[in-house]
Design a protein around this motif. Structure first.
Motif, PDB file in Angstrom:
ATOM      1  N   CYS A   1       0.874  -1.141  -0.086  1.00  0.00           N
ATOM      2  CA  CYS A   1      -0.146  -0.310   0.413  1.00  0.00           C
ATOM      3  C   CYS A   1       0.878   1.318  -0.060  1.00  0.00           C
ATOM      4  O   CYS A   1       0.494   2.006  -0.722  1.00  0.00           O
ATOM      5  N   SER A   2       2.162   1.368   0.757  1.00  0.00           N
ATOM      6  CA  SER A   2       2.630   1.954   1.000  1.00  0.00           C
ATOM      7  C   SER A   2       3.004   2.621  -0.766  1.00  0.00           C
ATOM      8  O   SER A   2       3.752   3.773  -1.074  1.00  0.00           O
ATOM      9  N   GLU A   3       3.825   1.372  -1.729  1.00  0.00           N
ATOM     10  CA  GLU A   3       4.752   1.641  -2.641  1.00  0.00           C
ATOM     11  C   GLU A   3       3.815   1.890  -3.292  1.00  0.00           C
ATOM     12  O   GLU A   3       4.009   2.109  -4.763  1.00  0.00           O
ATOM     13  N   ASN A   4       2.099   1.511  -3.455  1.00  0.00           N
ATOM     14  CA  ASN A   4       1.756   2.268  -4.123  1.00  0.00           C
ATOM     15  C   ASN A   4       0.022   3.492  -3.767  1.00  0.00           C
ATOM     16  O   ASN A   4      -1.422   2.854  -3.733  1.00  0.00           O
ATOM     17  N   MET A   5       0.732   4.150  -3.105  1.00  0.00           N
ATOM     18  CA  MET A   5      -0.126   4.839  -2.150  1.00  0.00           C
ATOM     19  C   MET A   5      -1.373   5.158  -2.923  1.00  0.00           C
ATOM     20  O   MET A   5      -2.684   5.609  -3.146  1.00  0.00           O
ATOM     21  N   GLY A   6      -1.208   5.813  -4.303  1.00  0.00           N
ATOM     22  CA  GLY A   6      -2.229   6.597  -4.943  1.00  0.00           C
ATOM     23  C   GLY A   6      -3.314   5.784  -5.682  1.00  0.00           C
ATOM     24  O   GLY A   6      -4.508   6.285  -5.540  1.00  0.00           O
ATOM     25  N   GLY A   7      -2.625   4.536  -5.999  1.00  0.00           N
ATOM     26  CA  GLY A   7      -3.769   3.384  -6.101  1.00  0.00           C
ATOM     27  C   GLY A   7      -4.790   3.015  -4.887  1.00  0.00           C
ATOM     28  O   GLY A   7      -5.485   3.006  -4.969  1.00  0.00           O
ATOM     29  N   PHE A   8      -4.214   2.639  -4.057  1.00  0.00           N
ATOM     30  CA  PHE A   8      -4.532   2.987  -2.881  1.00  0.00           C
ATOM     31  C   PHE A   8      -5.378   3.647  -2.593  1.00  0.00           C
ATOM     32  O   PHE A   8      -7.091   3.182  -1.800  1.00  0.00           O
ATOM     33  N   VAL A   9      -4.927   5.193  -2.679  1.00  0.00           N
ATOM     34  CA  VAL A   9      -5.968   5.972  -1.829  1.00  0.00           C
ATOM     35  C   VAL A   9      -6.934   5.870  -2.550  1.00  0.00           C
ATOM     36  O   VAL A   9      -8.337   6.545  -1.858  1.00  0.00           O
ATOM     37  N   GLU A  10      -7.059   6.049  -4.434  1.00  0.00           N
ATOM     38  CA  GLU A  10      -8.498   6.201  -5.376  1.00  0.00           C
ATOM     39  C   GLU A  10      -9.570   4.927  -4.397  1.00  0.00           C
ATOM     40  O   GLU A  10     -10.276   5.074  -5.217  1.00  0.00           O
TER      41      GLU A  10
END
Length: 298
Positions: free
Chosen positions: A89-98
């Motif tokens: 999640c930390s490495e894919n913050m944009g996709g996670f937040v979306e």
């Protein structure tokens, strides 16, 4: 004038948040988003545990709001959310937040509770937990504006202790506290930071006895600059809902909650209960606990 919150979690399919109708609960939290998967582009797919999935299928979320009487949040994380997944999640913050924002809005939630319990990351240092939690909170607030949406975190008490791994949540509060509404502090399952008897918990949870105040108690945290209106005492509603830290309801109200109300009045953030059901599988509800806490806060 603000009033102290009564926050109640549920992670039991027999006790969805819709069972909060008629209670004094002001914020209900339906648990859990239990996993996050990412494709090569960083797009995120969220997975749910069965109680959350069931609550959505049965239309419990709008019912639980009781015409605007309470906010209903979704919980992210918990003990089954692995360190490897938090790292992803930390490495894919944009996709996670979306994905989180879409999930909240699509399912009519009023916000999110971040139940990060990845103590492993603080020693393994496979990702920067403080930066991740701070950035996640700020990114969610940018997409979920207050007061329409509520953002809470549920740190264990040691996470607020400078003597334990530097007190990671103290730094999170410095960086992102302005974007966060409440800390549902877990004063259970960590005996050293909680105590056992009512008198011990008056000192270690409330902080209204002893000098100086115990560092991770409510009074101790306020003395370290944390705003009292954002601090909630989180307790198990029954002995079956935690490994340790349960206090009989009369003792909890007398030794922990009432002294904080006397000291801070309605500025005191409030009380969180884990959880609505009397045990992880019971259909019986902790309604008397909610009512007793409400009377003490009033």
């Amino acid at each position: 004038m603000r009033s102290s919150e009564i926050v109640i979690y549920t992670d039991n399919g027999n006790a969805p948040v819709s069972k909060l109708v008629g209670t004094a609960c002001t914020i209900g939290i339906q648990s859990f988003i239990s996993n996050a998967l990412f494709d090569l582009s960083g797009k995120c797919t969220l997975e749910m545990d069965w109680p959350l999935e069931s609550s959505l299928k049965n239309g419990d979320i709008p019912v639980a709001k009781e015409g605007g009487k309470r906010k209903i949040l979704v919980a992210l994380g918990g003990e089954i959310f692995t360190s490897r997944v938090w790292q992803a999640c930390s490495e894919n913050m944009g996709g996670f937040v979306e994905a989180l924002v879409d999930f909240i809005k699509d399912n009519q939630f009023d916000g999110i509770d971040i139940d990060w319990e990845d103590s492993e990351a603080l020693t393994a240092r496979n990702y920067d937990a403080v930066a991740f939690l701070s950035d996640l909170t700020l990114a969610l607030r940018a997409r979920l504006p207050a007061p329409d949406y509520v953002i809470t975190h549920a740190p264990q008490a040691p996470y607020l202790d400078k003597a334990w791994q530097g007190g990671p949540y103290l730094e999170v509060m410095k960086r992102a506290g302005s974007a966060l509404d409440y800390l549902n502090i877990q004063y259970y399952n960590n005996p050293w930071w909680v105590g056992d008897s009512g008198s011990e918990q008056a000192a270690k949870v409330a902080g209204t006895t002893g000098s100086p105040a115990f560092a991770t108690s409510i009074v101790g945290l306020v003395e370290q600059w944390l705003p009292v209106e954002k601090l909630l005492v989180g307790k198990p509603t029954t002995a079956q809902n935690a490994g340790s830290g349960f206090l009989d309801t009369p003792d909890l109200c007398h030794d922990v909650i009432a002294p904080l109300v006397q000291k801070y009045g309605s500025k005191f953030g409030g009380v969180m209960g884990w959880q609505l059901a009397e045990s992880p599988s019971s259909p019986d509800l902790a309604l008397d606990w909610i009512a007793s806490v409400a009377r003490t806060l009033d």
